[in-house]
Write a protein that holds these residues in place. Structure first.
Motif, PDB file in Angstrom:
ATOM      1  N   GLY B 116      -0.143 -12.796  50.773  1.00 15.72           N
ATOM      2  CA  GLY B 116      -0.613 -12.910  49.413  1.00 15.72           C
ATOM      3  C   GLY B 116      -0.618 -14.273  48.842  1.00 15.72           C
ATOM      4  N   PHE B 117       0.623 -14.754  48.843  1.00 19.56           N
ATOM      5  CA  PHE B 117       0.721 -16.199  47.990  1.00 19.56           C
ATOM      6  C   PHE B 117      -0.171 -17.134  48.901  1.00 19.56           C
ATOM      7  N   ASP B 119      -2.714 -16.547  50.537  1.00 19.34           N
ATOM      8  CA  ASP B 119      -4.070 -16.432  50.333  1.00 19.34           C
ATOM      9  C   ASP B 119      -4.415 -17.018  48.925  1.00 19.34           C
ATOM     10  N   ILE B 120      -3.376 -17.001  48.131  1.00 18.40           N
ATOM     11  CA  ILE B 120      -3.797 -17.659  46.583  1.00 18.40           C
ATOM     12  C   ILE B 120      -3.696 -18.959  46.674  1.00 18.40           C
ATOM     13  N   GLU B 125      -6.674 -21.643  43.424  1.00 18.64           N
ATOM     14  CA  GLU B 125      -6.392 -21.334  41.944  1.00 18.64           C
ATOM     15  C   GLU B 125      -5.330 -22.132  41.340  1.00 18.64           C
ATOM     16  N   PRO B 126      -4.197 -22.282  41.980  1.00 17.07           N
ATOM     17  CA  PRO B 126      -2.927 -22.885  41.604  1.00 17.07           C
ATOM     18  C   PRO B 126      -3.174 -24.389  41.735  1.00 17.07           C
TER      19      PRO B 126
END
Lengths: 126, 325
Positions: B116-117, B119-120, B125-126
């Motif tokens: 999940g992280f 992917d993010i 995005e970050p």
């Protein structure tokens, strides 16, 4: 004033999953309320009446299936849509989740993007 | 009691003869087990006038009895050991199944966070990633995939072991299954520079579990691609022969020596060529293939010639009888 953001209650005993789900949903236009176990989730659901719930199935004190059953049985929370998360993969678990009254079911590992679109879809139906 | 003849007759009273076992000691010191019957004698007036003793050598009988007792004891010991071992095996089996499912479960949650992280991060995005950071995260992601496959393979095998593999039977178009598997295997085939070919002419619709049949064919195709050198080809055939559905995966790969062919479906077995060439795998793929084939009441066979290629041939009944493995 803009209308308030839809409130999503999430409950998972794993802090990293809580952070992952919170990150994804907060950045997708939801306000997120976090519970660390089933009991806290039940209390928060009653106090705040969220627009949607995302519950892990295996949680201490009160598991996601039983929590779903209780919310469904209570007129104050019976109509709140619920998405269950599980690391177990047996078909029987999925059936049990739906039988308890869950609206949708996601297996771990799920992608945050998939969760976002399921949340959107379930809210769209309600 | 005083030693001497008296001991033999001490308990003999009245008219009834009395029989007891004694151990005689010979003059040379060796011992002799006897059965001694002592009868009290009376004269016509009814007075006691002596005893008649008849001793039988019972050393043979004693030996036989001892032998019999020894054998019975050995038998009882063996039975007890077997029962204990059986209980222990059952416990071990339960522990193993429990362990596999708990471990699998406990792996899925952390893997969800990792995936999940990643992917993010890769979604940007970050903050923006350099090309190299993105490349490294891609490697992390691929390895998460690999771990997840191992976890689900282990779970699958545990389910087969515990008899809880249940097929969800519905009409399955085998041509469709073959097309989907080929489609999904294209990236892997491109990486290995292997050509995939499909012949689904006359593929029937059968009663079976579509997801499991997909997994079956996918495992066979992935194996074929992995064991085929660049420039080779893998041919998938879905069809029917004599009223039976047939799935066949033939490759132009490195082949399997005949002495290894019998072990292919054994759990965790890996061909020597796989280890030598560092071809990744757990040795569960073909075990799973065989379990799925058997759950469908089908049969699987393999033909292979080292250096020429391998063909896996699966026959499945068109109608399903009993889905439990």
């Amino acid at each position: 004033m803009s209308s308030p953001l839809p409130l999503v209650l999430i409950a998972d005993d794993d802090p990293d999953i809580r952070e992952l789900v919170t990150y994804r949903l907060e950045r997708s236009g939801y306000e997120v309320l976090v519970a660390v176990d089933g009991q806290e989730a039940e209390q928060l659901a009653l106090e705040r009446t969220p627009s949607l719930c995302v519950f892990d199935v295996m949680m201490p004190k009160l598991d996601g299936i039983e929590l779903t059953r209780r919310l469904r049985a209570n007129p104050a929370t019976s109509r709140i849509p619920i998405i269950l998360l599980t690391a177990r993969a047996q078909e029987a678990d999925v059936e049990q989740g739906f039988a308890a009254g869950a609206d949708d079911y996601m297996r771990k590992p799920f992608s945050p993007e998939e969760l976002r679109s399921r949340v959107q879809a379930v809210l769209g139906r309600h | 009691m005083e030693p001497g003849f008296g001991v033999f007759v001490a308990s003999t009273r009245g008219d009834a003869p009395e029989t007891r076992e004694w151990t005689y000691v010979r003059k040379d010191g060796t011992r002799l087990p006897v059965e001694l019957t002592v009868t009290a004698m009376t004269d016509p007036e009814g007075r006691s006038c002596g005893f008649i003793g008849i001793a039988w050598d019972i050393s043979e009988r004693k030996r036989a009895e001892a032998e019999r007792e020894r054998m019975l004891q050995a038998e009882r010991d063996a039975a007890r050991a077997l029962a204990e071992q059986n209980v222990r095996l059952q416990e071990l089996d339960a522990i193993k199944s429990e362990l596999v499912s708990v471990v699998s479960h406990e792996l899925r949650t952390p893997l969800t966070s990792i995936r999940g992280f990643v992917d993010i991060l890769r979604g940007g995005e970050p903050g923006p990633l350099t090309e190299e950071q993105d490349h490294f995260l891609g490697i992390v992601d691929r390895n998460v995939d690999r771990l997840l496959r191992v976890v689900s393979d282990l779970l699958f095998v545990a389910r087969v072991d515990s008899g809880t593999l249940i097929l969800e039977v519905a009409p399955v178009d085998l041509a469709q299954v073959a097309r989907e598997v080929i489609e999904a295997a294209q990236p892997l085939a491109r990486n290995h520079a292997v050509t995939l070919e499909l012949d689904a002419a006359g593929a029937p619709t059968i009663e079976g579990d579509g997801d499991r049949l997909n997994q079956l064919l996918d495992n066979l195709v992935a194996n074929a691609v992995k064991f085929t050198p660049a420039g080779g080809r893998v041919r998938v055939r879905a069809g029917a022969e004599n009223g039976t559905a047939v799935l066949e995966v033939a490759d132009s790969g490195i082949g399997i020596p005949s002495e290894e062919q019998g072990h292919l479906f054994e759990r965790f077995y890996r061909a020597a060529s796989a280890t030598e060439r560092a071809i990744p795998g757990t040795g569960l793929g073909l075990t799973i293939v065989k379990a799925i084939v058997e759950a469908h009441r089908g049969e699987i066979s393999v033909e292979s010639e080292p250096g020429r290629g391998t063909t896996f041939h699966v026959e499945l009944p068109v109608e399903h009888e009993d889905g439990r493995s």
